[in-house]
Design an enzyme around this catalytic site. Structure first.
Site, short mmCIF file in Angstrom:
data_model
loop_
_atom_site.label_atom_id
_atom_site.label_comp_id
_atom_site.label_asym_id
_atom_site.label_seq_id
_atom_site.Cartn_x
_atom_site.Cartn_y
_atom_site.Cartn_z
N GLU A 120 92.73 88.25 -9.22
CA GLU A 120 93.92 87.57 -9.73
C GLU A 120 95.22 87.96 -9.07
O GLU A 120 96.28 87.84 -9.70
CB GLU A 120 94.02 87.86 -11.23
CG GLU A 120 94.37 89.31 -11.60
CD GLU A 120 93.18 90.21 -11.92
OE1 GLU A 120 92.05 89.88 -11.47
OE2 GLU A 120 93.35 91.22 -12.61
N GLU A 164 90.96 83.76 -13.58
CA GLU A 164 91.95 84.36 -12.66
C GLU A 164 93.33 83.80 -12.95
O GLU A 164 94.32 84.53 -12.92
CB GLU A 164 91.56 84.12 -11.19
CG GLU A 164 90.15 84.59 -10.81
CD GLU A 164 89.82 85.99 -11.24
OE1 GLU A 164 90.72 86.84 -11.36
OE2 GLU A 164 88.61 86.26 -11.49
N GLY A 206 83.46 88.42 -8.10
CA GLY A 206 83.66 86.99 -8.25
C GLY A 206 84.99 86.54 -7.67
O GLY A 206 85.04 85.68 -6.80
N1 ARG Z 1 90.11 91.70 -11.82
C1 ARG Z 1 89.05 90.93 -11.25
C2 ARG Z 1 88.63 89.94 -12.30
O1 ARG Z 1 88.16 90.23 -13.34
C3 ARG Z 1 87.86 91.70 -10.83
C4 ARG Z 1 88.12 92.84 -9.96
C5 ARG Z 1 86.91 93.64 -9.80
N2 ARG Z 1 87.23 94.83 -9.09
C6 ARG Z 1 86.37 95.81 -8.86
N3 ARG Z 1 86.78 96.84 -8.26
N4 ARG Z 1 85.14 95.72 -9.23
O2 ARG Z 1 88.82 88.82 -12.20
ZN ZN Z 2 89.37 89.54 -14.85
#
Ligand code: ARG
Ligand code: ZN
Length: 844
Positions: free
Chosen positions: A251, A285, A248
């Site tokens: 951040e 985010e 999606g």
């Molecule tokens: N941190 C991001 C979020 O939750 C998602 C990152 C997903 N990364 C992954 N390797 N699947 O907003």
């Molecule tokens: Zn997240």
């Protein structure tokens, strides 16, 4: 190799500061790094290991002297001094060939990055772990007009830009964007007076789809100040939309990168559901700036520390911006649809997993959504005030640190004096608890007995009882609430709770607000459910009563060949025609349990689900609803049809949601006249797609489908929906063929994850189609996973979850699925991502 939580050791070397220079070129980007390392006083070992993947090392120096490191599969090692030193390296990478969309890659002529979880090691050699935090300075050299990175812009000129991020951060939060982009500018003044420049950056042509995201960002910034006391901490905040993106959004500090589907919207090209999702993701985010960035995770096993909390926060935000009950019901639908499904199958894992091969496979509904539920339970147990205090302490105590779940729970223990040892089991025990509720009535005292159990999951047996906050209210037989919502704390395997001094045996409203992510098992009947649907003061349970009625009625039809239950049909009719109720809520009450939900119910009671019979049952129920409501459909539809200019407000969206579901029932009776009318008149995508879906579900709409494609051929996100709905609404016997035909089109591209998911995500969701007895659905899915794996392992691995419920089904289907899974598993060079998923699905 498998990585274990218990093997954690602190990093040998810390990073004091990082300087990066990027000389961008599609196939030959040079990355120069200058990193000041210092020994970590917390560690004894001084071995120097840097992560690196797919890098061509051009040169390396330590304190200015050329060195010759030993390159390994996963990075490099090198002899280093035993005191602080400066590491410099130059590497070459090829962003244009990077179709995995991890690290630095090119998409439609623009450069962008995705580093979480372990993508930074594809950019340069680095200790790529979240407990190594450092301030970054970045210089980008390129002729492209827009050059962005984290932090504040410190210099720019012909062919370059320089950025400095003063806040120490792990490498996974690094980001870079370069391209011919245009921006929607904005500004925000924080409550302490910091002027922040805001931008939403998009490709030329998408300028008309940025306003909503900008407004959502401002609302998020205000909300986090008001509710959590959190202010933004840089002079600029950039959001960028990217077409090819595995998830999606991300951040990255000061430079959030979004899948274009999670940011671009206007009335013509986005639906109400898109607007709501965009608002939530922008908030999510943005909220990560504190819960994730300022306070990050010590290691990837702690992922729920930032994700559970941030999902919880974004849900609070959505509830505040829109309708709290509607948000809660939607979240529970999603939790049951994705997380319970995961928890009940071979991919079950704790909210804080204890081992992994590929961390990308653990960005799951369990870590995110169950992780958020755990926080909701904690808040309910300690109360709102104590929750606020604990959070203040968390931000105070841990700002700038890389933390663990232990740190998180300790702030609650320290502010409330509660011992959370038992509560912590929610983080370590996988599986969805079952709570069996029985009750008793004697001498004016009502007794509720709750009994909990937790099923075995792969690698976990003999589980301990958890702390289950069980909210309950009691109604008297006239429908008056006699005991308002009360929290029972179930901590033993079995426990009784009494309510004294009641005049009559009450009707319980158990697990109000879905106060714990459990399966509630209670022998009850349609009368009681219809009573709660009519009288419950708790909106979640009011809806839940209707849902249980629907489910029981459907199962009786599918399994016992019974006629649709009149008590259900009458109850629904009363709710749908009740003008005192929110249209969004009425729309939710008209929805039927999904095919997957029903299949799971069969499996839970030890029966083998028949996907075709489930599909037939839902069709028959829709027919019955259309008939019972026949006199109401037209008038209700017309009364709620939104004719004012489109606004993506919760209020209008609720009405459109109701009229769209009414329209699909109406289409069963009027041969498509109303739907064709709505399709022709619609000035917004919600109504246009709603009408098209109503037609397609009823076997109509081929002309509309063609005109839709012609109208929208240049809008990728709209065309994604066009691909999706055809597969989603295909009859069971046609689904695989429809999906297959769509993949032959020139505008199908598996390099674009959104397009791939619009076909194959929809195929997996079309349960009766995917599980069609021919096995065509399984074969087609496997064919394409095999094609996609070398191109994009992350998206391939994610899609493997289509097969996770395979053990529910009959021997024929299991045999066909096993054959496909084994075919995938046997592929030479299969990615670590897909290999881990297929292995777990086969073994679990
Ligand atoms: N941190 C991001 C979020 O939750 C998602 C990152 C997903 N990364 C992954 N390797 N699947 O907003
Ligand atoms: Zn997240």
């Amino acid at each position: 190799p498998t990585i274990y939580l218990r093997d954690y050791t602190p990093p040998a070397w810390l990073v004091e500061e990082v300087q990066l220079t990027f000389r961008l070129a599609p196939e030959t980007t040079r990355v120069l790094s200058r990193i000041r390392f210092t020994p970590n006083p917390e560690a004894t070992d001084r071995t120097f290991v840097l992560d690196g993947e797919g890098l061509t090392l051009i040169s390396a120096r330590i304190d200015g002297t050329e060195v010759d490191p030993t390159l390994t599969e996963a990075g490099l090692t090198c002899d280093v001094p035993d005191t602080a030193f400066v590491w410099e390296a130059e590497v070459e990478i090829a962003p244009a060939s990077n179709t995995a969309l991890e690290g630095l890659y090119m998409s439609n002529g623009m450069y962008s990055t995705q580093c979480e979880a372990q993508g930074f090691r594809k950019i340069t050699y680095y200790p790529d772990r979240p407990d190594v935090m450092a301030p970054f300075s970045v210089r980008i050299e390129s002729d492209l007009p827009v050059l962005l990175s984290n932090g504040n812009r410190v210099a720019s000129g012909e062919g370059f830009a320089e950025w400095h991020d003063p806040w120490p951060k792990p490498a996974y939060l690094f980001a870079l964007v370069a391209g011919e982009l245009v921006n929607l500018p904005g500004s925000f003044t924080t409550r302490s007076g910091r002027e922040v420049e805001l931008n939403v950056w998009v490709r030329p042509g998408d300028e008309d789809k940025c306003d909503f995201a900008m407004e959502a960002l401002k609302k998020s910034m205000t909300w986090d100040e008001k509710v959590y006391g959190r202010e933004y901490d840089l002079d600029i905040f950039n959001i960028v939309a990217v077409d090819d993106f595995n998830m999606g959004a991300m951040e990255n500090k000061g430079l959030n990168i979004f899948n274009s589907s999670a940011v671009l919207a206007n009335a013509r090209t986005a639906t109400d559901a898109n607007f709501e999702r965009i608002e939530a993701i922008i908030a999510h985010e943005y909220f990560h700036n504190w819960t994730g960035n300022r306070i990050t995770c010590r290691d990837w096993f702690q992922l729920c520390l930032k994700e559970g909390l941030t999902v919880f926060r974004d849900a609070q935000f959505t509830a505040d911006m829109r309708s709290e009950p509607v948000k809660r019901i939607s979240d529970v639908l999603d939790l049951r649809g994705r997380q319970f499904r995961e928890d009940g199958g071979p991919l079950a894992h704790p909210v804080r997993p204890e081992s992994f091969k590929e961390i990308n496979n653990f960005y799951t509904a369990t870590v995110y959504e169950k992780g958020a539920e755990v926080i909701g339970m904690l808040k309910r147990l300690v109360g709102d005030e104590a929750y606020a205090k604990a959070l203040d302490l968390y931000f105070d105590r841990h700002d700038g640190q890389a933390c663990t779940i232990e740190d998180w729970l300790r702030v609650f223990e320290d502010t409330t004096g509660r011992d959370l040892t038992q509560f912590k089991r929610w983080y370590s025990q996988a599986g969805t608890p079952r709570v069996v509720m029985t009750d008793d009535w004697a001498d004016g005292t009502y007794t509720v007995t709750l009994k909990q159990s937790l099923p075995d999951t792969p690698g976990q047996t003999g589980k301990q009882p958890q702390v289950i906050p069980f909210a309950i209210g009691l109604l008297d037989p006239s429908g008056q609430e006699v005991v308002p919502t009360t929290l029972l704390e179930l901590t033993e395997t079995e426990q009784s709770f009494t309510f004294a001094g009641l005049a009559d045996r009450p009707i319980p409203s158990p697990l109000r607000g879905f106060s714990a992510p459990v399966v509630l098992d209670r022998q009850t009947d349609a009368e009681e459910r219809a009573f709660l649907l009519a009288h419950d003061t708790d909106p979640f349970n009011k809806w839940e009563a209707g849902r249980q009625l629907a489910k029981t009625a459907l199962i009786d039809m599918i399994d016992g060949g019974q006629a649709p239950d009149d008590r259900y049909l009458d109850a629904v009719r009363r709710v749908v025609t009740d003008e005192s109720l929110d249209p969004a809520f009425r729309s939710l009450c008209l929805g039927l349990p999904s095919e997957d939900d029903l299949a799971q119910s069969f499996a839970d009671s030890g029966r083998t689900p028949d996907p075709q019979a489930i599909w037939d049952g839902r069709e028959a129920m829709r027919g019955a609803l259309a008939e019972v409501l026949s006199g109401d459909l037209g008038p209700l539809y017309r009364a709620h049809l939104v004719t004012e200019p489109y606004a993506p407000s919760a209020e209008q969206a609720g009405k459109r949601s109701l009229t769209n579901i009414l329209l699909s029932l109406l289409t069963r009776r009027d041969g498509g006249a109303a739907a064709q009318g709505q399709f022709a008149d619609a000035d917004n995508l919600t109504q246009q797609i709603g009408a098209l879906s109503a037609l397609l579900t009823n076997g109509l709409g081929s002309l509309e489908l063609a005109s839709f494609a012609e109208q929208w051929s240049h809008e990728r996100l709209v065309m994604d929906k066009w691909f999706m709905i055809q597969v989603a609404h295909a009859r069971p016997a046609d689904a695989a063929r429809v999906a297959d035909a769509l993949t032959q089109r020139p505008d199908f591209a598996m390099t674009n994850p959104n397009r791939f998911r619009s076909v194959f995500g929809a195929l997996a969701m079309n349960q009766a189609g995917f599980h069609h007895a021919s096995g065509d659905g399984y074969r087609l899915m496997a064919d394409w996973l095999i094609r996609l794996d070398p191109v994009n392992p992350q998206t391939t691995a994610r899609m493997c979850s289509a097969f996770q419920t395979w053990r529910r089904y009959d021997a024929d289907r299991q045999g066909m699925i096993r054959e496909q899974l084994e075919r995938i598993a046997a592929l030479p060079g299969l990615s670590r991502d897909t290999a881990e998923m297929v292995g777990r699905i086969l073994e679990g």
